[in-house]
Design a protein around this motif. Sequence first.
Motif, short mmCIF file in Angstrom:
data_model
loop_
_atom_site.label_atom_id
_atom_site.label_comp_id
_atom_site.label_asym_id
_atom_site.label_seq_id
_atom_site.Cartn_x
_atom_site.Cartn_y
_atom_site.Cartn_z
N GLY A 53 0.69 -1.26 -0.04
CA GLY A 53 -0.13 -0.05 0.10
C GLY A 53 0.82 1.29 0.02
N PHE A 54 2.22 1.22 0.07
CA PHE A 54 2.95 2.44 0.16
C PHE A 54 3.71 2.52 -1.11
N GLY A 55 3.92 3.58 -1.64
CA GLY A 55 4.73 3.77 -2.85
C GLY A 55 5.49 5.00 -2.69
N THR A 76 11.81 16.21 -0.91
CA THR A 76 11.64 14.91 -0.09
C THR A 76 11.56 13.63 -1.18
N SER A 77 12.47 12.76 -0.87
CA SER A 77 12.14 11.27 -1.75
C SER A 77 11.50 10.23 -0.80
N ASP A 78 10.22 10.20 -0.92
CA ASP A 78 9.56 9.18 0.26
C ASP A 78 9.02 8.12 -0.24
N MET A 79 8.80 7.03 0.75
CA MET A 79 8.08 6.13 0.55
C MET A 79 6.63 6.14 1.30
N ARG A 93 1.53 8.11 6.66
CA ARG A 93 2.96 7.75 7.20
C ARG A 93 4.10 7.67 6.30
N LEU A 94 5.31 8.04 6.48
CA LEU A 94 6.34 8.04 5.68
C LEU A 94 7.25 7.01 6.44
N ILE A 95 7.62 5.91 5.31
CA ILE A 95 8.18 4.89 5.58
C ILE A 95 10.01 4.92 5.48
N PRO A 96 10.71 4.84 6.67
CA PRO A 96 12.12 5.08 6.60
C PRO A 96 12.79 4.05 5.79
N GLY A 100 20.08 2.14 6.12
CA GLY A 100 20.01 2.40 7.60
C GLY A 100 18.69 2.78 8.48
N LYS A 101 17.42 2.56 7.34
CA LYS A 101 16.25 2.92 7.99
C LYS A 101 16.10 4.38 8.28
N ARG A 102 16.38 5.01 7.28
CA ARG A 102 16.46 6.45 7.23
C ARG A 102 15.54 7.17 6.40
N TYR A 103 15.68 8.78 6.19
CA TYR A 103 14.59 9.26 5.23
C TYR A 103 15.67 9.95 4.47
N VAL A 104 15.08 10.78 3.36
CA VAL A 104 15.71 11.58 2.37
C VAL A 104 14.84 12.81 2.14
N GLY A 105 15.33 13.94 2.84
CA GLY A 105 14.90 15.38 2.79
C GLY A 105 15.99 16.45 2.80
N LEU A 106 16.04 16.95 1.84
CA LEU A 106 17.14 18.04 1.68
C LEU A 106 16.53 19.41 1.45
N VAL A 107 17.34 20.43 1.52
CA VAL A 107 17.21 21.70 1.30
C VAL A 107 18.41 22.26 0.74
N THR A 108 18.51 22.80 -0.57
CA THR A 108 19.67 23.55 -1.22
C THR A 108 19.46 24.96 -1.22
N LEU A 109 20.29 25.56 -0.72
CA LEU A 109 20.39 27.15 -0.77
C LEU A 109 21.42 27.58 -2.00
#
Length: 359
Positions: A53-55, A76-79, A93-96, A100-109
Motif C-alpha cells: 500500500g505504500f509507494g 523529499t524522496s519518500d515511501m 505515514r512515511l516509511i524510513p 539504515g532505516k532513514r529518510y531523504v529530505g534536503l534543502v539546497t540554498l
Amino acid sequence: MRILSNDDIQKVLTAEECLDTLSTAYRELSRGQGANRPRNHTYFPVKDDRWPGFGFRFKSQEGGNVSSGVWALRITSDMAGVETLPSGVQRRRLIPAAPGKRYVGLVTLYSLTTLEPLAILHDSFVQKMRVGATSALGIRELSREDATVAGMFGSGWQAEAHLETLLLVRPGIEEVRVYSPTPENRERFAATWSERTGRRIVPVSDRRDAVSGCQIVTCATAAMDPCFDGAWLDPGTHVTAITSPDGTATRRELDDTTFDRADRITVLSREQVHHDKQFDILGPVERGRLAWDDIRELGELLLGDAPGRTSPDDITVFANNTGMGVQFAAVCARALELAEREGLGNEVPTDWFLEETSP
C-alpha cells in the motif's frame, strides 16, 4: 559549500529565530519582495513488497525572499502511504526506506547574487519548526489575547513545535488539553511537556474536551479525517490546522461546520488552495458563506492589509495549508548564518558544483 545535519541545525536554530525570520519572509512575499512556487507532490507507480500500500512519492517546493539572500529548493524522496492505527484512525505515514532505516529530505540554498550553491541542509528539524512557528504567527494575530486554555490535537513531532511556539506568543496560557488517538502517546506527551513548561498539560480521552472551553484549538496531526465536530466550538475560539488536501490525497483536519462557522478564514497561500483543489477551504465559498476575496493570507494580516479579529466572539481559522519554499529560504539562511558562526557542519568545495559552460 556547507552541509548541515539536523543535529547541527538544532544546536543553533530556536523557535524565536523561526518566528522572527518567517514574519519577515511573509511580509516580503506579500510586498512582492519574495517568490514561491506551489508545492508539488508526484506519486510514481513503484511499490515495495515490504510495505503493501505504500509507494514512491517525490515532493518539491522552492522560493526565496530578498532579506534571506537565497533561493531555496526543498525536496523529499519518500515511501508514502496511509496506515490504520489500532483505534481505527487512519493517518499518513512515511516509511524510513533509505539505507539504515532513514529518510531523504534536503534543502539546497543558492545565492541570489553569486548564483552558487551555498549549503545543503537536512530538512526535518526545519520542517518541524517552520510549521509550528507559522501556526503561532496565526495564533498571535487572530486569537484572543486573554486566552488561558488551549486544546491540542496530536502528540507527536509537530505537536511539540506547536506547543512550544504557542506558549511563546500566548504566554498567558495556563492549561493545554491534549487529545490523540493512542492513550499512551498523549499521556507521555502531557507528562513530558508539563515538566518542561511548568504548565498544566492534560491528556484527555474525549475529543470534545480538547475543544469545548478552549479559546485556542490547534490541530497538529497526520490525520486523514476531521479531528473534531465544529459544532463544539465556543464563540471566540481560534482554530489552527496544518493539513488540507494536497491534490492527490483528500486529507483534512477541519470539518465543514468549522469552516462555515468561521467569521474570519486566513490561509498561508491562496495560490495553493486552487493548485491543490483544497475543497475544505473552498467549501464556505462554494456554499455562499464567504466570498473568495474574504479569505486572506497570513502575510497580508502581518502587514495590516487584511482584517483580523473584530470581536471577542469571532471564530477565526488559520489554515496553515501548505509548505512553502520561501519558508525554507528564510529559516535555512538564518540557520546557515548561525552554524557558520559556530563552525558547525561539513564543508565541500563549491567548485564541484560549478561548470564552465551553459546548457
